[in-house]
Structure formats: C-alpha cells, structure tokens
Design an enzyme around this catalytic site. Structure first.
Site, PDB file in Angstrom:
ATOM      1  N   SER A  16       0.782  -1.239   0.000  1.00 20.20           N
ATOM      2  CA  SER A  16       0.000   0.000   0.000  1.00 20.20           C
ATOM      3  C   SER A  16       0.818   1.297   0.000  1.00 20.20           C
ATOM      4  CB  SER A  16      -0.978   0.001   1.177  1.00 20.20           C
ATOM      5  OG  SER A  16      -1.851  -1.080   1.050  1.00 20.20           O
ATOM      6  N   LYS A  64      -7.653  -7.000  11.529  1.00 19.72           N
ATOM      7  CA  LYS A  64      -8.898  -6.633  10.838  1.00 19.72           C
ATOM      8  C   LYS A  64     -10.155  -6.851  11.692  1.00 19.72           C
ATOM      9  CE  LYS A  64      -7.203  -7.160   6.158  1.00 19.72           C
ATOM     10  NZ  LYS A  64      -7.336  -7.782   4.836  1.00 19.72           N
ATOM     11  N   LYS A 151     -15.362 -23.731  13.662  1.00 22.87           N
ATOM     12  CA  LYS A 151     -16.227 -22.693  13.078  1.00 22.87           C
ATOM     13  C   LYS A 151     -17.076 -23.234  11.920  1.00 22.87           C
ATOM     14  CE  LYS A 151     -12.578 -19.206  13.733  1.00 22.87           C
ATOM     15  NZ  LYS A 151     -11.802 -18.137  13.105  1.00 22.87           N
TER      16      LYS A 151
HETATM   17  P1  NAP Z   1      -5.884 -14.229   8.734  1.00 16.72           P
HETATM   18  O1  NAP Z   1      -6.966 -13.499   9.436  1.00 16.72           O
HETATM   19  O2  NAP Z   1      -4.587 -14.464   9.407  1.00 16.72           O
HETATM   20  O3  NAP Z   1      -6.537 -15.621   8.256  1.00 16.72           O
HETATM   21  C1  NAP Z   1      -5.877 -16.556   7.457  1.00 16.72           C
HETATM   22  C2  NAP Z   1      -6.510 -17.945   7.683  1.00 16.72           C
HETATM   23  O4  NAP Z   1      -5.752 -18.859   6.918  1.00 16.72           O
HETATM   24  C3  NAP Z   1      -6.451 -18.407   9.117  1.00 16.72           C
HETATM   25  O5  NAP Z   1      -7.643 -18.117   9.767  1.00 16.72           O
HETATM   26  C4  NAP Z   1      -6.189 -19.901   8.996  1.00 16.72           C
HETATM   27  O6  NAP Z   1      -7.434 -20.626   9.006  1.00 16.72           O
HETATM   28  C5  NAP Z   1      -5.562 -20.075   7.636  1.00 16.72           C
HETATM   29  N1  NAP Z   1      -4.123 -20.317   7.681  1.00 16.72           N
HETATM   30  C6  NAP Z   1      -3.165 -19.597   8.337  1.00 16.72           C
HETATM   31  N2  NAP Z   1      -1.941 -20.096   8.104  1.00 16.72           N
HETATM   32  C7  NAP Z   1      -2.104 -21.172   7.290  1.00 16.72           C
HETATM   33  C8  NAP Z   1      -1.212 -22.123   6.703  1.00 16.72           C
HETATM   34  N3  NAP Z   1       0.106 -22.061   6.893  1.00 16.72           N
HETATM   35  N4  NAP Z   1      -1.753 -23.097   5.936  1.00 16.72           N
HETATM   36  C9  NAP Z   1      -3.089 -23.175   5.730  1.00 16.72           C
HETATM   37  N5  NAP Z   1      -3.972 -22.298   6.266  1.00 16.72           N
HETATM   38  C10 NAP Z   1      -3.487 -21.314   7.025  1.00 16.72           C
HETATM   39  O7  NAP Z   1      -5.490 -13.465   7.375  1.00 16.72           O
HETATM   40  P2  NAP Z   1      -6.454 -12.627   6.386  1.00 16.72           P
HETATM   41  O8  NAP Z   1      -6.446 -11.194   6.761  1.00 16.72           O
HETATM   42  O9  NAP Z   1      -7.748 -13.345   6.287  1.00 16.72           O
HETATM   43  O10 NAP Z   1      -5.626 -12.725   5.018  1.00 16.72           O
HETATM   44  C11 NAP Z   1      -5.404 -13.985   4.425  1.00 16.72           C
HETATM   45  C12 NAP Z   1      -4.643 -13.858   3.112  1.00 16.72           C
HETATM   46  O11 NAP Z   1      -5.371 -13.072   2.166  1.00 16.72           O
HETATM   47  C13 NAP Z   1      -3.275 -13.194   3.237  1.00 16.72           C
HETATM   48  O12 NAP Z   1      -2.365 -13.867   2.402  1.00 16.72           O
HETATM   49  C14 NAP Z   1      -3.528 -11.791   2.712  1.00 16.72           C
HETATM   50  O13 NAP Z   1      -2.352 -11.195   2.164  1.00 16.72           O
HETATM   51  C15 NAP Z   1      -4.558 -12.053   1.629  1.00 16.72           C
HETATM   52  N6  NAP Z   1      -5.408 -10.882   1.334  1.00 16.72           N
HETATM   53  C16 NAP Z   1      -5.348 -10.338   0.082  1.00 16.72           C
HETATM   54  C17 NAP Z   1      -6.167  -9.269  -0.231  1.00 16.72           C
HETATM   55  C18 NAP Z   1      -6.116  -8.674  -1.615  1.00 16.72           C
HETATM   56  O14 NAP Z   1      -6.584  -7.551  -1.790  1.00 16.72           O
HETATM   57  N7  NAP Z   1      -5.608  -9.392  -2.588  1.00 16.72           N
HETATM   58  C19 NAP Z   1      -7.031  -8.730   0.722  1.00 16.72           C
HETATM   59  C20 NAP Z   1      -7.075  -9.314   1.989  1.00 16.72           C
HETATM   60  C21 NAP Z   1      -6.257 -10.397   2.288  1.00 16.72           C
HETATM   61  P3  NAP Z   1      -7.549 -22.063   9.732  1.00 16.72           P
HETATM   62  O15 NAP Z   1      -6.796 -21.913  11.019  1.00 16.72           O
HETATM   63  O16 NAP Z   1      -9.021 -22.235   9.914  1.00 16.72           O
HETATM   64  O17 NAP Z   1      -6.946 -23.071   8.815  1.00 16.72           O
END
Ligand code: NAP
Length: 243
Positions: A16, A64, A151
């Site tokens: 960003s 978030k 969940k």
């Molecule tokens: P978050 O709140 O940390 O959630 C990620 C989820 O992924 C966790 O709840 C977990 O679910 C699972 N996880 C975590 N580590 C893992 C691993 N090593 N292997 C498999 N599953 C795993 O993160 P978030 O804010 O939702 O963001 C998630 C991803 O989306 C990030 O990579 C972020 O950069 C991307 N993102 C991109 C955009 C965009 O505009 N392109 C916007 C937002 C987010 P479980 O524990 O239930 O498995």
C-alpha cells in the site's frame, strides 16, 4: 499535507505505501501514505495522538477483526462481515469500512458462470469472512475449509472427489503460498480439479502461487489477488474522500 497510512504487523513486504505514494505523485495530490507497524494493537490510541492529522487508515493482518472495539462506528457492510480493512477519521470520529469485499466482488463477478453454484473457501480469517459474504450474495453455496475443522468448517483431509465435483469455485484466503513461503500450497486434492473449476487466490506475491499453478495444470481457470488489491485500495480512497 494530508496523511494516510496502514496498521498491521509485520509490514515488511507491504504494497500500500508504494501504491498510494505513486498515485499521489501521478495525480498531483498533496498527501503522504505511511506504514505504521504496530507490534501490539494497544499502541493504536497512542498513534492517533501522535498523528492528529491522519485522515484515513488501512488495516491488515492481524488486526482486521480486533480493531473493531477501537472504532466509534461501523459501516453496514463492515458490520455484517465483522472485519474492517479501512478506517475514515473525520469530524464524526473513527468509522470502519470493508473494501476487501467490494474489491473481491468486482473482480470475481466477471469470472462466475452458470455452472459455478458452490464454493470452497480455504481459511477462516478476516478475508474469508468478506469472501463468504460476497459469494453468498452472488448466490453461491459456501463451505469453509480449515486446518482445525472449527467454526463449522471441514478439514482439508475430508475433501474428496464428490466434493470437488460439487464445489467448482475454490478461493484461497490463507497465506499458504505467499512469498517467502512460495513453495507451500493449501492441501486440497488437486488431482480432482478440471477445466470446469475456477481457482482464485487472494495472494498477489508471487503472481502465480503453487495453488494457481496446480489448478492451471489441471485446466482450471485461475485468478490472483492483484486486481482485488487495487480494488480495495481505490475503494479506500473513495471512502476517505466520501466519493
Ligand atoms: P488471517 O486473518 O490471518 O486468516 C488466514 C486464515 O488462513 C487463518 O484463519 C487460517 O485458518 C488459515 N491459515 C493460516 N496459516 C495457514 C497455513 N500455513 N496453511 C493453511 N492455512 C493457514 O489473514 P487474512 O487477513 O484473512 O488474510 C489472508 C490472506 O489473504 C493473506 O495472504 C492476505 O495477504 C490475503 N489478502 C489479500 C487481499 C487482496 O486484496 N488481494 C485482501 C485481503 C487479504 P484455519 O486456522 O481455519 O486453517
């Protein structure tokens, strides 16, 4: 000069600041966008005291959902989703918004076809909530997939051929496969993917994650998270400027 910024932790590979500062230069906007890494969210009120000129903030991992109690008001979409990635600071105080959702909606919509009736959402974090909200609004049945099976989600090792025949849209909302862990991929049974599947990865670095590569090799349509990223950034800009 107007000040905008990003809170989260860590913020080492973040997109960003570069995006917004280039935009400000290109469009001759007298503003600055800074990264504010907060190791603990409890430091947030102190940040607001230090920078009273702040007009807008983005919020990223891991805050978030946890940021919500610090905000005076929530826009309806952010409230329904339960996650905030954009804050407006003005005379009304701090208001939370979710522009991840609109960024996702605008970029998946052109790819959805009549055969796409059900979606698997990998991951159960903040982005997963926004993705689920939008897909359900678009009329798709959604099933969450998680490492723990909590969940209301299923576990990765429960996914079989029948499920992959039914759920033809698969969205990766986990960080698995994101630089520098680009050799990882969510543990779905890729061998059951076909040309009828659509794989969408929220990750944008690398441009082709292993998840997308494996899908493409099976003939599936694929899309990375770059356009969504631009969409959520421009959506935030509109929120801050009340456009
Ligand atoms: P978050 O709140 O940390 O959630 C990620 C989820 O992924 C966790 O709840 C977990 O679910 C699972 N996880 C975590 N580590 C893992 C691993 N090593 N292997 C498999 N599953 C795993 O993160 P978030 O804010 O939702 O963001 C998630 C991803 O989306 C990030 O990579 C972020 O950069 C991307 N993102 C991109 C955009 C965009 O505009 N392109 C916007 C937002 C987010 P479980 O524990 O239930 O498995």
């Amino acid at each position: 000069m107007k000040l905008f910024g990003l809170i989260g932790y860590p913020l080492s590979h973040t997109f960003s600041p570069g995006y917004f500062n280039e935009k400000f230069k290109r469009e001759h906007i007298h503003a600055e966008y800074r990264a504010f890494p907060l190791e603990r969210l409890e430091e947030f009120p102190e940040l607001l005291n230090l920078y009273p000129q702040l007009q807008g903030l983005n919020v990223t991992i891991p805050y978030k959902e946890r940021i919500i109690p610090y905000l005076g008001r929530l826009d309806k979409l952010a409230q329904d989703i339960g996650a905030v990635n954009c804050i407006r600071l003005d005379e009304e105080g701090l208001t939370g918004f979710n522009t991840d959702a609109s960024g996702f909606r605008d970029t998946i919509r052109p790819l959805l076809q009549a055969r796409h009736k059900a979606a698997l959402i990998l991951g159960t974090g903040g982005a997963s909530r926004a993705v689920r909200y939008i897909l359900e609004q678009e009329g798709l049945e959604c099933l969450l997939v998680s490492r723990t099976g909590e969940k209301g989600a299923v576990k990765y090792n429960e996914l079989d051929r029948d499920m992959l025949e039914r759920y033809t849209v698969i969205i990766n909302t986990t960080p698995a496969g994101m630089y520098p862990r680009h050799e990882e991929a969510p543990a779905i049974p890729y061998r059951f993917l076909t040309a009828g599947h659509l794989l969408y990865d929220l990750i944008y670095n690398p441009a082709e994650t292993l998840f997308l590569k494996k899908g493409r090799q099976q003939g599936a349509a694929v899309k990375n998270g770059y356009d969504m990223l631009i969409g959520q950034a421009e959506g935030s800009w509109s929120v801050w400027n009340k456009i």
